[in-house]
Motif scaffolding. Structure first.
Motif, PDB file in Angstrom:
ATOM      1  N   ARG A  58       0.843  -1.202   0.000  1.00 51.88           N
ATOM      2  CA  ARG A  58       0.000   0.000   0.000  1.00 51.88           C
ATOM      3  C   ARG A  58       0.877   1.251   0.000  1.00 51.88           C
ATOM      4  O   ARG A  58       0.592   2.228  -0.684  1.00 51.88           O
ATOM      5  N   LYS A  59       1.986   1.188   0.738  1.00 50.81           N
ATOM      6  CA  LYS A  59       2.903   2.333   0.805  1.00 50.81           C
ATOM      7  C   LYS A  59       3.607   2.528  -0.547  1.00 50.81           C
ATOM      8  O   LYS A  59       3.637   3.634  -1.089  1.00 50.81           O
ATOM      9  N   GLY A  62       1.059   3.133  -3.389  1.00 52.70           N
ATOM     10  CA  GLY A  62       0.338   4.365  -3.095  1.00 52.70           C
ATOM     11  C   GLY A  62       1.043   5.579  -3.681  1.00 52.70           C
ATOM     12  O   GLY A  62       0.438   6.627  -3.866  1.00 52.70           O
ATOM     13  N   GLU A  63       2.340   5.424  -3.978  1.00 56.20           N
ATOM     14  CA  GLU A  63       3.096   6.515  -4.606  1.00 56.20           C
ATOM     15  C   GLU A  63       2.588   6.777  -6.027  1.00 56.20           C
ATOM     16  O   GLU A  63       2.744   7.881  -6.551  1.00 56.20           O
ATOM     17  N   GLU A  66      -3.802   7.498  -5.528  1.00 53.30           N
ATOM     18  CA  GLU A  66      -4.635   7.126  -4.386  1.00 53.30           C
ATOM     19  C   GLU A  66      -5.291   5.765  -4.636  1.00 53.30           C
ATOM     20  O   GLU A  66      -5.903   5.540  -5.668  1.00 53.30           O
ATOM     21  N   ILE A  67      -5.135   4.849  -3.677  1.00 49.99           N
ATOM     22  CA  ILE A  67      -5.661   3.494  -3.800  1.00 49.99           C
ATOM     23  C   ILE A  67      -7.075   3.449  -3.243  1.00 49.99           C
ATOM     24  O   ILE A  67      -7.318   3.876  -2.115  1.00 49.99           O
ATOM     25  N   GLU A  68      -7.986   2.932  -4.066  1.00 52.32           N
ATOM     26  CA  GLU A  68      -9.371   2.793  -3.610  1.00 52.32           C
ATOM     27  C   GLU A  68      -9.519   1.521  -2.785  1.00 52.32           C
ATOM     28  O   GLU A  68     -10.081   1.523  -1.705  1.00 52.32           O
ATOM     29  N   ILE A  86      -4.890  -4.182  -7.200  1.00 56.60           N
ATOM     30  CA  ILE A  86      -4.950  -2.839  -6.636  1.00 56.60           C
ATOM     31  C   ILE A  86      -5.864  -1.984  -7.509  1.00 56.60           C
ATOM     32  O   ILE A  86      -5.635  -1.857  -8.715  1.00 56.60           O
ATOM     33  N   TYR A  88      -7.194   1.695  -8.261  1.00 55.32           N
ATOM     34  CA  TYR A  88      -6.873   3.109  -8.062  1.00 55.32           C
ATOM     35  C   TYR A  88      -8.105   3.969  -8.297  1.00 55.32           C
ATOM     36  O   TYR A  88      -9.050   3.549  -8.956  1.00 55.32           O
ATOM     37  N   GLY A  93      -3.044   6.946 -11.736  1.00 56.53           N
ATOM     38  CA  GLY A  93      -2.480   5.974 -10.793  1.00 56.53           C
ATOM     39  C   GLY A  93      -2.249   4.634 -11.468  1.00 56.53           C
ATOM     40  O   GLY A  93      -1.222   3.986 -11.267  1.00 56.53           O
TER      41      GLY A  93
END
Length: 132
Positions: A58-59, A62-63, A66-68, A86, A88, A93
């Motif tokens: 996630r970190k 996440g760069e 934004e992750i939904e 994942i 986004y 993203g």
């Protein structure tokens, strides 16, 4: 004369059926773009190190944006299977995440593609047996 009459009777019915098909195709075409919207925003990430935690992913991902939501499937023992899905919130993203395809991540090479797309299997179209 009777068989000709039947043939004529079928022709208008066939045209009516064709008209119905055209209408339903248009309706389906209108519905299709809205249905896979989440699929377009979801990337499949394979080749993850088994030690990678959901927090770490996630970190790092996440760069990109934004992750939904994130789904990290586990095996029977409750350990990560080395893949993740994942979703986004933006297409930017998704585009940024797709750039990680082929990168080294924790000693393994990532495979990143859109979740709706199936990766090419095996040898491709040339692996059709032993013939010449």
């Amino acid at each position: 004369p009777a068989p000709k009459a039947k043939a004529k009777a079928k022709a208008p019915a066939k045209q009516a059926a064709d008209d119905d098909d055209d209408d339903s195709d248009e309706e389906e075409a209108e519905k299709k773009p809205s249905a896979p919207a989440s699929e377009e925003m979801t990337v499949f990430v394979g080749g993850l190190p088994f030690s990678a935690s959901e927090e770490q992913l996630r970190k790092d991902f996440g760069e990109c944006g934004e992750i939904e939501k994130m789904n990290v499937p586990m095996n029977d023992e409750g350990k990560p299977r080395g893949i993740a899905f994942i979703t986004y919130k933006t297409k930017e993203g998704v585009a940024a995440a797709l750039k990680y395809d082929g990168d080294d991540y924790g000693g393994r090479y990532l495979k990143v593609n859109l979740a709706g797309q199936k990766p090419e299997k095996g040898k491709g179209d040339k692996g059709k047996g032993k013939g010449k």
